[in-house]
Design an enzyme around this catalytic site. Structure first.
Site, PDB file in Angstrom:
ATOM      1  N   ASN A   6       0.868  -1.174   0.000  1.00 19.37           N
ATOM      2  CA  ASN A   6       0.000   0.000   0.000  1.00 19.37           C
ATOM      3  C   ASN A   6       0.908   1.228   0.000  1.00 19.37           C
ATOM      4  O   ASN A   6       1.442   1.603   1.039  1.00 19.37           O
ATOM      5  CB  ASN A   6      -0.904  -0.013   1.233  1.00 19.37           C
ATOM      6  N   TRP A   7       1.076   1.809  -1.165  1.00 17.71           N
ATOM      7  CA  TRP A   7       1.973   2.973  -1.274  1.00 17.71           C
ATOM      8  C   TRP A   7       1.356   4.226  -0.651  1.00 17.71           C
ATOM      9  O   TRP A   7       2.045   5.221  -0.472  1.00 17.71           O
ATOM     10  CB  TRP A   7       2.304   3.240  -2.745  1.00 17.71           C
ATOM     11  N   LYS A   8       0.077   4.187  -0.364  1.00 18.29           N
ATOM     12  CA  LYS A   8      -0.633   5.373   0.146  1.00 18.29           C
ATOM     13  C   LYS A   8      -0.361   6.566  -0.781  1.00 18.29           C
ATOM     14  O   LYS A   8      -0.359   6.388  -1.992  1.00 18.29           O
ATOM     15  CB  LYS A   8      -0.223   5.666   1.594  1.00 18.29           C
ATOM     16  N   HIS A  90      -9.909   0.811   3.961  1.00 21.55           N
ATOM     17  CA  HIS A  90      -8.696   1.044   4.756  1.00 21.55           C
ATOM     18  C   HIS A  90      -9.029   1.988   5.914  1.00 21.55           C
ATOM     19  O   HIS A  90      -9.818   2.918   5.739  1.00 21.55           O
ATOM     20  CB  HIS A  90      -7.589   1.633   3.875  1.00 21.55           C
ATOM     21  N   GLU A  92      -7.502   4.360   7.183  1.00 16.17           N
ATOM     22  CA  GLU A  92      -7.231   5.793   6.939  1.00 16.17           C
ATOM     23  C   GLU A  92      -8.390   6.427   6.180  1.00 16.17           C
ATOM     24  O   GLU A  92      -8.692   7.608   6.359  1.00 16.17           O
ATOM     25  CB  GLU A  92      -5.894   5.946   6.187  1.00 16.17           C
ATOM     26  N   GLU A 160      -6.137  -5.396   9.889  1.00 14.43           N
ATOM     27  CA  GLU A 160      -5.170  -4.362  10.242  1.00 14.43           C
ATOM     28  C   GLU A 160      -5.608  -3.643  11.516  1.00 14.43           C
ATOM     29  O   GLU A 160      -6.469  -2.741  11.462  1.00 14.43           O
ATOM     30  CB  GLU A 160      -5.072  -3.326   9.116  1.00 14.43           C
ATOM     31  N   GLY A 166       1.602   1.905  10.753  1.00  5.51           N
ATOM     32  CA  GLY A 166       2.564   2.995  10.694  1.00  5.51           C
ATOM     33  C   GLY A 166       3.155   3.387  12.031  1.00  5.51           C
ATOM     34  O   GLY A 166       3.754   4.450  12.156  1.00  5.51           O
ATOM     35  N   SER A 204       2.606  -2.463  10.410  1.00  3.12           N
ATOM     36  CA  SER A 204       4.041  -2.429  10.734  1.00  3.12           C
ATOM     37  C   SER A 204       4.776  -3.725  10.373  1.00  3.12           C
ATOM     38  O   SER A 204       5.707  -4.124  11.071  1.00  3.12           O
ATOM     39  CB  SER A 204       4.247  -2.064  12.207  1.00  3.12           C
ATOM     40  N   GLY A 225       2.564  -1.229   4.347  1.00  3.05           N
ATOM     41  CA  GLY A 225       2.619   0.196   4.017  1.00  3.05           C
ATOM     42  C   GLY A 225       4.049   0.667   3.888  1.00  3.05           C
ATOM     43  O   GLY A 225       4.691   0.514   2.856  1.00  3.05           O
ATOM     44  N   GLY A 226       4.571   1.236   4.962  1.00  2.00           N
ATOM     45  CA  GLY A 226       5.890   1.875   4.933  1.00  2.00           C
ATOM     46  C   GLY A 226       6.988   1.037   4.294  1.00  2.00           C
ATOM     47  O   GLY A 226       7.733   1.539   3.435  1.00  2.00           O
TER      48      GLY A 226
END
Ligand code: PEP
Length: 245
Positions: A6-8, A90, A92, A160, A166, A204, A225-226
């Protein structure tokens, strides 16, 4: 095993191209790799990744086919720009865009009508876990987000915990195992034990913890993600998934 990035709202286009080229040169034949990229990158990434063993998806879509929805994109638009799937629900988006499970259900319907596979995110907040409501929250999200007649084919679930996204905090193996068991039970009730969609863990995940996460029962991959913005870290996670496959 599925490993999804997930590059966001990252990275800049030139960096995305470098990252995609690195990912395309890596080979993980025993797993499925997915990139959820920012919408403007769907076309350039589809072109760059032609022939590579990577699926590309959008990070959201509207539930309507078309209309006066400034800034939104439809499922058909995603598909026409090279997406074969879409990430929906998601946390977010649930938090920052007020997406309820009811809205997510409408989006899943729209995506499936356009033959897009769907990765549905569910997960509890820290307060909900502290209140011992985590399992009920996730059950409620699953029941309300998956439309009544949605088939299991093409559906994936990402568990999640919101507090793990994150933050560097990862849910404990016991909590992950327990929640994946709950999710699998809900899905088995709906679809039958032999048709439970893949259930991924997200929150994470990195190169150092991936192997132990993939050894947890019913963990069918990771939504990352990150760490997905670093080609080497993502490759290490894919290697761990392949070893566990
Ligand atoms: C995510 O965005 O879905 C996610 C899991 O992020 P991170 O891996 O950075 O926690």
């Amino acid at each position: 095993m599925i490993v999804a990035a997930n590059w966001k709202m990252n990275p800049a286009l030139d960096q995305a191209s470098i990252l995609a080229t690195a990912l395309a040169s890596q080979s993980f034949p025993q797993i499925k790799r997915i990139l959820f990229v920012p919408h403007p990158y769907l076309v350039p990434m589809s072109v760059r990744l032609t022939g590579a063993a990577l699926e590309i998806g959008g990070q959201d879509c509207h539930f309507a086919d078309h209309g006066a929805f400034t800034g939104d994109v439809s499922a058909a638009m995603l598909r026409d720009c090279g997406a074969s799937l879409v990430l929906l629900g998601h946390s977010e988006r649930r938090a920052a865009h007020g997406e309820t499970s009811d809205i997510v259900a409408q989006k899943i319907k729209a995506a499936m009508a356009q033959n897009l596979d769907v990765m549905l995110c569910v997960g509890e907040t820290k307060a909900e876990r502290d209140d011992k409501k985590a399992e009920q929250v996730v059950i409620d999200q699953l029941q309300a987000s998956i439309p009544e007649h949605a088939p299991p084919t093409g559906l994936m679930i990402a568990y999640e915990p919101v507090w793990a996204i994150g933050t560097g905090a990862v849910a404990s193996p016991d909590d992950i195992a327990a929640m994946h068991h709950v999710i699998a039970s809900v899905l088995a009730e709906r679809y039958g034990a032999n048709h439970v969609p893949p259930i991924l863990y997200g929150g994470s995940v990195n190169a150092d913890n991936a192997a132990s996460l993939f050894s947890i029962p019913l963990v069918g991959g990771a939504l990352v993600g990150g760490a997905s913005l670093d080609a080497d870290a993502f490759a290490a996670i894919c290697t761990a998934a392949q070893d566990a496959a």
